[in-house]
Design an enzyme around this catalytic site. Structure first.
Site, PDB file in Angstrom:
ATOM      1  N   TYR A  62     -17.930-112.849 -19.883  1.00  0.00           N
ATOM      2  CA  TYR A  62     -16.688-112.127 -20.179  1.00  0.00           C
ATOM      3  C   TYR A  62     -16.761-110.739 -19.560  1.00  0.00           C
ATOM      4  O   TYR A  62     -17.360-109.821 -20.101  1.00  0.00           O
ATOM      5  CB  TYR A  62     -16.470-112.015 -21.681  1.00  0.00           C
ATOM      6  CG  TYR A  62     -16.272-113.330 -22.388  1.00  0.00           C
ATOM      7  CD1 TYR A  62     -15.996-114.506 -21.687  1.00  0.00           C
ATOM      8  CD2 TYR A  62     -16.375-113.424 -23.777  1.00  0.00           C
ATOM      9  CE1 TYR A  62     -15.832-115.713 -22.345  1.00  0.00           C
ATOM     10  CE2 TYR A  62     -16.200-114.626 -24.440  1.00  0.00           C
ATOM     11  CZ  TYR A  62     -15.932-115.763 -23.717  1.00  0.00           C
ATOM     12  OH  TYR A  62     -15.762-116.956 -24.380  1.00  0.00           O
ATOM     13  N   PRO A 211      -7.471-120.935 -30.686  1.00  0.00           N
ATOM     14  CA  PRO A 211      -7.108-121.497 -31.993  1.00  0.00           C
ATOM     15  C   PRO A 211      -5.642-121.355 -32.371  1.00  0.00           C
ATOM     16  O   PRO A 211      -5.162-122.123 -33.216  1.00  0.00           O
ATOM     17  CB  PRO A 211      -7.999-120.713 -32.966  1.00  0.00           C
ATOM     18  CG  PRO A 211      -8.245-119.411 -32.284  1.00  0.00           C
ATOM     19  CD  PRO A 211      -8.354-119.760 -30.822  1.00  0.00           C
ATOM     20  N   GLY A 215       1.451-124.412 -28.841  1.00  0.00           N
ATOM     21  CA  GLY A 215       2.408-124.988 -27.896  1.00  0.00           C
ATOM     22  C   GLY A 215       3.791-125.142 -28.477  1.00  0.00           C
ATOM     23  O   GLY A 215       4.302-124.269 -29.177  1.00  0.00           O
TER      24      GLY A 215
END
Length: 286
Positions: A62, A211, A215
């Site tokens: 990251y 999480p 959609g």
């Protein structure tokens, strides 16, 4: 903001609250480079702990390295992280924004964990996770090297990411007591359902990434929107997290953000209790 109401799960003898924080979004666009607002990133990390978060997930990729450096700058007290468990991952390389080639050679995996220890300022990683199994390197060779991290005390616990049940069983057969798995899973994407059921039976922590990405289920008039009508002030993201917390006692959601306001909103999910009817309606929605 009772994050403790999300419940607890044991990770190698260390209980953590099940609603955690994922540090990926602290970095620049494409998960590349430093954050747009360094001070806000520090505030997000500190505020998460103030609100009761005791599990923070990150990875050496990251940034790369940026998220681990920020965590140390924000939370390391000179000796460690107190009651907060810092989980990190290794096994991916970065050749540019949004590019993540796996590399599972044992020399590289060892470099990953040793450098994470150095950046985080610890003598042992609480939970080190293989970010991806590299298809170009025999899986058993990767597992053998990872087991040595446990044997040498470099890691307290070992986890795997984006795997299936057979991968977990192979790691267990290689002598790794798998503590966690981290796969994409949310209200709208349940391809890891079989793996989640296996983890629930085995008592393995299941850390779903993305999480709150529900959609179309989060669209106006959709299932989450209908349930939200029964919870004044609740967002569809909070309800998606509440569904995950209810779905299995081993689920540890790690919603990520670079904003304190969004962090506080996400963590408010711990205060939401779905009725049996609401939970079932959302479960049947996909």
């Amino acid at each position: 903001m009772p994050v403790a109401d999300s419940g607890t799960i044991d990770l190698g003898g260390r209980p953590v609250h099940r609603l955690g924080y994922g540090a990926m979004r602290l970095t620049g666009p494409g998960i590349w480079g430093p954050p747009r607002d360094h001070d806000e990133a520090i505030r997000v990390l500190r505020r998460s702990v103030e609100l009761g978060v005791t599990f923070i997930d990150t990875a050496d990729s990251y940034g790369p390295y940026v998220a681990e450096d920020l965590i140390r700058a924000a939370l390391h007290d000179g000796t460690g992280y107190g009651d907060v468990v810092i989980a990190t991952k290794g096994g991916l390389t970065r050749t540019g924004p949004d590019v993540w080639p796996p590399l599972g050679r044992k020399e590289y995996l060892r470099q990953c964990i040793l450098m994470s220890m150095r950046r985080l300022g610890v003598d042992q990683i609480d939970l080190w996770q293989l970010h991806r199994i590299d298809a170009r390197t025999p899986r058993d060779e990767q597992f053998a090297e990872i087991k040595s991290f446990l044997d040498e005390g470099l890691a307290r616990q070992i986890g795997l990411s984006e795997v299936d049940v057979e991968d977990v069983q192979a790691a267990q057969a290689a002598g790794i007591p798998v503590a966690s798995v981290q796969n994409r899973y949310n209200l709208g994407d349940r391809r890891a359902e079989k793996l989640l059921d296996f983890c629930t039976e085995q008592g393995i922590a299941f850390i779903p990434w993305a999480p709150v990405d529900a959609g179309s289920l989060a669209q106006p008039g959709g299932p989450l929107d209908k349930v939200a009508a029964n919870h004044p002030g609740a967002t569809t993201g909070q309800l998606a997290l509440a569904w995950l917390l209810r779905r299995s006692p081993v689920i540890v959601p790690i919603p990520g953000t670079s904003s304190v306001a969004h962090l506080e909103e996400n963590l408010g999910a711990a205060d939401i209790t779905l009725t049996d009817e609401e939970f079932q309606a959302l479960s049947d929605a996909v």
